[in-house]
Design a protein around this motif. Structure first.
Motif, PDB file in Angstrom:
ATOM      1  N   ALA A  17       0.830  -1.199   0.000  1.00  0.00           N
ATOM      2  CA  ALA A  17       0.000   0.000   0.000  1.00  0.00           C
ATOM      3  C   ALA A  17       0.868   1.254   0.000  1.00  0.00           C
ATOM      4  N   ILE A  18       1.921   1.233   0.784  1.00  0.00           N
ATOM      5  CA  ILE A  18       2.836   2.373   0.839  1.00  0.00           C
ATOM      6  C   ILE A  18       3.508   2.578  -0.519  1.00  0.00           C
ATOM      7  N   ALA A  19       3.886   1.473  -1.163  1.00  0.00           N
ATOM      8  CA  ALA A  19       4.526   1.551  -2.470  1.00  0.00           C
ATOM      9  C   ALA A  19       3.584   2.175  -3.500  1.00  0.00           C
ATOM     10  N   ASP A  20       2.303   1.813  -3.426  1.00  0.00           N
ATOM     11  CA  ASP A  20       1.317   2.378  -4.352  1.00  0.00           C
ATOM     12  C   ASP A  20       1.173   3.883  -4.150  1.00  0.00           C
ATOM     13  N   VAL A  21       1.135   4.296  -2.879  1.00  0.00           N
ATOM     14  CA  VAL A  21       1.014   5.726  -2.568  1.00  0.00           C
ATOM     15  C   VAL A  21       2.247   6.475  -3.070  1.00  0.00           C
ATOM     16  N   THR A  22       3.429   5.907  -2.841  1.00  0.00           N
ATOM     17  CA  THR A  22       4.665   6.551  -3.283  1.00  0.00           C
ATOM     18  C   THR A  22       4.723   6.638  -4.804  1.00  0.00           C
ATOM     19  N   ARG A  23       4.282   5.581  -5.451  1.00  0.00           N
ATOM     20  CA  ARG A  23       4.283   5.547  -6.914  1.00  0.00           C
ATOM     21  C   ARG A  23       3.364   6.649  -7.471  1.00  0.00           C
ATOM     22  N   ARG A  24       2.187   6.766  -6.861  1.00  0.00           N
ATOM     23  CA  ARG A  24       1.250   7.793  -7.307  1.00  0.00           C
ATOM     24  C   ARG A  24       1.812   9.185  -7.043  1.00  0.00           C
ATOM     25  N   LEU A  25       2.472   9.362  -5.915  1.00  0.00           N
ATOM     26  CA  LEU A  25       3.072  10.647  -5.587  1.00  0.00           C
ATOM     27  C   LEU A  25       4.160  11.016  -6.589  1.00  0.00           C
ATOM     28  N   LEU A  26       4.956  10.026  -6.996  1.00  0.00           N
ATOM     29  CA  LEU A  26       5.990  10.272  -7.990  1.00  0.00           C
ATOM     30  C   LEU A  26       5.380  10.690  -9.332  1.00  0.00           C
ATOM     31  N   LEU A  27       4.316   9.999  -9.734  1.00  0.00           N
ATOM     32  CA  LEU A  27       3.655  10.340 -10.988  1.00  0.00           C
ATOM     33  C   LEU A  27       3.064  11.755 -10.952  1.00  0.00           C
ATOM     34  N   THR A  28       2.427  12.070  -9.831  1.00  0.00           N
ATOM     35  CA  THR A  28       1.828  13.404  -9.681  1.00  0.00           C
ATOM     36  C   THR A  28       2.896  14.490  -9.704  1.00  0.00           C
ATOM     37  N   SER A  29       3.996  14.235  -9.006  1.00  0.00           N
ATOM     38  CA  SER A  29       5.100  15.206  -8.981  1.00  0.00           C
ATOM     39  C   SER A  29       5.713  15.355 -10.362  1.00  0.00           C
ATOM     40  N   VAL A  44      15.111  13.232 -13.005  1.00  0.00           N
ATOM     41  CA  VAL A  44      14.650  12.272 -11.995  1.00  0.00           C
ATOM     42  C   VAL A  44      14.914  12.826 -10.600  1.00  0.00           C
ATOM     43  N   ARG A  45      16.036  13.515 -10.431  1.00  0.00           N
ATOM     44  CA  ARG A  45      16.355  14.102  -9.131  1.00  0.00           C
ATOM     45  C   ARG A  45      15.312  15.143  -8.726  1.00  0.00           C
ATOM     46  N   GLN A  46      14.866  15.957  -9.667  1.00  0.00           N
ATOM     47  CA  GLN A  46      13.826  16.944  -9.386  1.00  0.00           C
ATOM     48  C   GLN A  46      12.515  16.266  -8.991  1.00  0.00           C
ATOM     49  N   ILE A  47      12.168  15.218  -9.711  1.00  0.00           N
ATOM     50  CA  ILE A  47      10.929  14.492  -9.413  1.00  0.00           C
ATOM     51  C   ILE A  47      10.986  13.895  -8.019  1.00  0.00           C
ATOM     52  N   ALA A  48      12.126  13.277  -7.701  1.00  0.00           N
ATOM     53  CA  ALA A  48      12.297  12.689  -6.375  1.00  0.00           C
ATOM     54  C   ALA A  48      12.206  13.762  -5.289  1.00  0.00           C
ATOM     55  N   GLY A  49      12.847  14.904  -5.528  1.00  0.00           N
ATOM     56  CA  GLY A  49      12.806  15.984  -4.548  1.00  0.00           C
ATOM     57  C   GLY A  49      11.395  16.493  -4.331  1.00  0.00           C
ATOM     58  N   TYR A  60      13.006   2.082  -7.808  1.00  0.00           N
ATOM     59  CA  TYR A  60      12.275   0.966  -7.209  1.00  0.00           C
ATOM     60  C   TYR A  60      10.866   0.908  -7.794  1.00  0.00           C
ATOM     61  N   HIS A  61      10.337   2.048  -8.191  1.00  0.00           N
ATOM     62  CA  HIS A  61       8.975   2.146  -8.688  1.00  0.00           C
ATOM     63  C   HIS A  61       8.890   2.261 -10.213  1.00  0.00           C
ATOM     64  N   PHE A  62       9.902   2.875 -10.830  1.00  0.00           N
ATOM     65  CA  PHE A  62       9.904   3.077 -12.279  1.00  0.00           C
ATOM     66  C   PHE A  62      11.283   2.768 -12.837  1.00  0.00           C
ATOM     67  N   GLY A  63      11.296   2.181 -14.012  1.00  0.00           N
ATOM     68  CA  GLY A  63      12.576   1.846 -14.621  1.00  0.00           C
ATOM     69  C   GLY A  63      13.312   3.048 -15.168  1.00  0.00           C
ATOM     70  N   GLU A  71       3.292   6.733 -18.641  1.00  0.00           N
ATOM     71  CA  GLU A  71       2.135   6.551 -17.759  1.00  0.00           C
ATOM     72  C   GLU A  71       1.358   7.861 -17.607  1.00  0.00           C
ATOM     73  N   ILE A  72       2.077   8.960 -17.545  1.00  0.00           N
ATOM     74  CA  ILE A  72       1.425  10.271 -17.427  1.00  0.00           C
ATOM     75  C   ILE A  72       0.615  10.579 -18.687  1.00  0.00           C
ATOM     76  N   LEU A  73       1.195  10.327 -19.847  1.00  0.00           N
ATOM     77  CA  LEU A  73       0.490  10.571 -21.105  1.00  0.00           C
ATOM     78  C   LEU A  73      -0.781   9.736 -21.193  1.00  0.00           C
ATOM     79  N   ASP A  74      -0.659   8.460 -20.862  1.00  0.00           N
ATOM     80  CA  ASP A  74      -1.831   7.571 -20.909  1.00  0.00           C
ATOM     81  C   ASP A  74      -2.877   7.993 -19.881  1.00  0.00           C
ATOM     82  N   ALA A  75      -2.411   8.351 -18.692  1.00  0.00           N
ATOM     83  CA  ALA A  75      -3.344   8.737 -17.627  1.00  0.00           C
ATOM     84  C   ALA A  75      -4.133   9.976 -18.015  1.00  0.00           C
TER      85      ALA A  75
END
Length: 213
Positions: A17-29, A44-49, A60-63, A71-75
Motif C-alpha cells: 500500500a505504501i509503495a502504491d502511494v509513493t508511486r502515485r506521488l511520484l507520478l503526480t510530482s 529524476v532528481r527533481q521528481i524525487a525531490g 524501485y517504482h519506475f525503470g 504513464e502520465i500521457l496515458d493517464a
C-alpha cells in the motif's frame, strides 16, 4: 499451516500500500514538473525531490523517466475519456447527436481540468517528444480521436451536422479549443459547470443569431 490473523494481514499488505502511494506521488510530482518546465528539462532528481524521496528510490517504482512519462500521457487521455463516457452515460438512448456532442464536450472539459497536471503535461509536451515516445502513446490518442470522429459521423448521417463539414477538421477545431482552456481557465471567474455549458453551447449552436429570411 499458520492462519493469518487480521493484524498479520494488515502488516503484510502495508508495504504494498505504501509503495502504491509513493508511486502515485511520484507520478503526480512528475506530471506537475513536466507540465510546467517540459519533459527534457525535468530530471529524476527533481521528481524525487518534489515527491520527498531519495533519487535512487525512484527506480524501485519506475525503470526510467521515460516510463513515468508514458504513464502520465496515458493517464491524461484515460482521465478525459472516462469523464466523457460518464457524461454520455447520463443521456437517454435516443438522445440527439447535438446533445451527445454537448455532453462529450462537457466531459472532456471536466476531465481536463480535474486532472490538470496530467492532461496539460500531455497537451504541452506531446509535440516536442522524440518519435519513440510519441509512438508509444499514439494508439491511445488515435482511439480517442476515432471516438470523436464516430460521434461526428453519426451526427452527419442523422442529418444533424451542417452539410459539407469536414469531420476531421471539425474534431481538430473542437478539441483544440477545449484543450486550450487548461492554459487560461481561472476558477475565480466562474465554475467549471458554467464554462462547460457555454463552450458546449458555442460548439453546438454557434455564436451568432440566425438571420431571418
Amino acid at each position: 499451516m499458520a492462519i493469518a490473523t487480521r493484524r498479520s494481514v494488515k502488516k503484510k499488505k502495508a508495504p504494498e500500500a505504501i509503495a502504491d502511494v509513493t508511486r502515485r506521488l511520484l507520478l503526480t510530482s512528475a506530471a506537475r514538473l513536466i507540465r510546467n518546465q517540459g519533459y527534457s528539462a525535468t530530471t529524476v532528481r527533481q521528481i524525487a525531490g518534489a515527491a520527498g524521496i531519495q533519487a535512487g528510490s525512484v527506480y524501485y517504482h519506475f525503470g526510467s523517466k521515460e516510463e513515468m512519462l508514458l504513464e502520465i500521457l496515458d493517464a491524461g487521455i484515460n482521465a478525459v475519456q472516462n469523464s466523457v463516457n460518464a457524461r454520455l452515460a447520463t443521456l437517454p438512448e435516443d438522445a440527439s447527436s447535438r446533445l451527445k456532442i454537448a455532453a462529450a464536450v462537457e466531459g472532456h472539459l471536466f476531465g481536463l481540468l480535474e486532472h490538470g497536471d496530467f492532461t496539460s503535461a500531455n497537451i504541452r509536451n506531446y509535440g516536442q517528444l522524440p518519435d519513440k515516445l510519441r509512438k508509444a502513446n499514439q494508439k491511445l490518442r488515435r482511439s480517442y480521436s476515432d471516438f470523436w470522429d464516430e460521434l461526428l459521423t453519426e451526427a452527419a448521417v442523422k442529418g444533424e451536422l451542417r452539410p459539407g463539414i469536414d469531420i476531421h477538421l471539425a474534431r481538430l477545431v473542437m478539441l483544440g479549443a477545449v484543450n486550450w482552456t487548461v492554459e487560461w481557465y481561472d476558477p475565480k471567474k466562474g465554475s467549471v459547470e458554467q464554462l462547460a455549458r457555454q463552450i458546449a453551447s458555442l460548439i453546438s449552436e454557434g455564436a451568432f443569431l440566425v438571420e431571418s429570411a
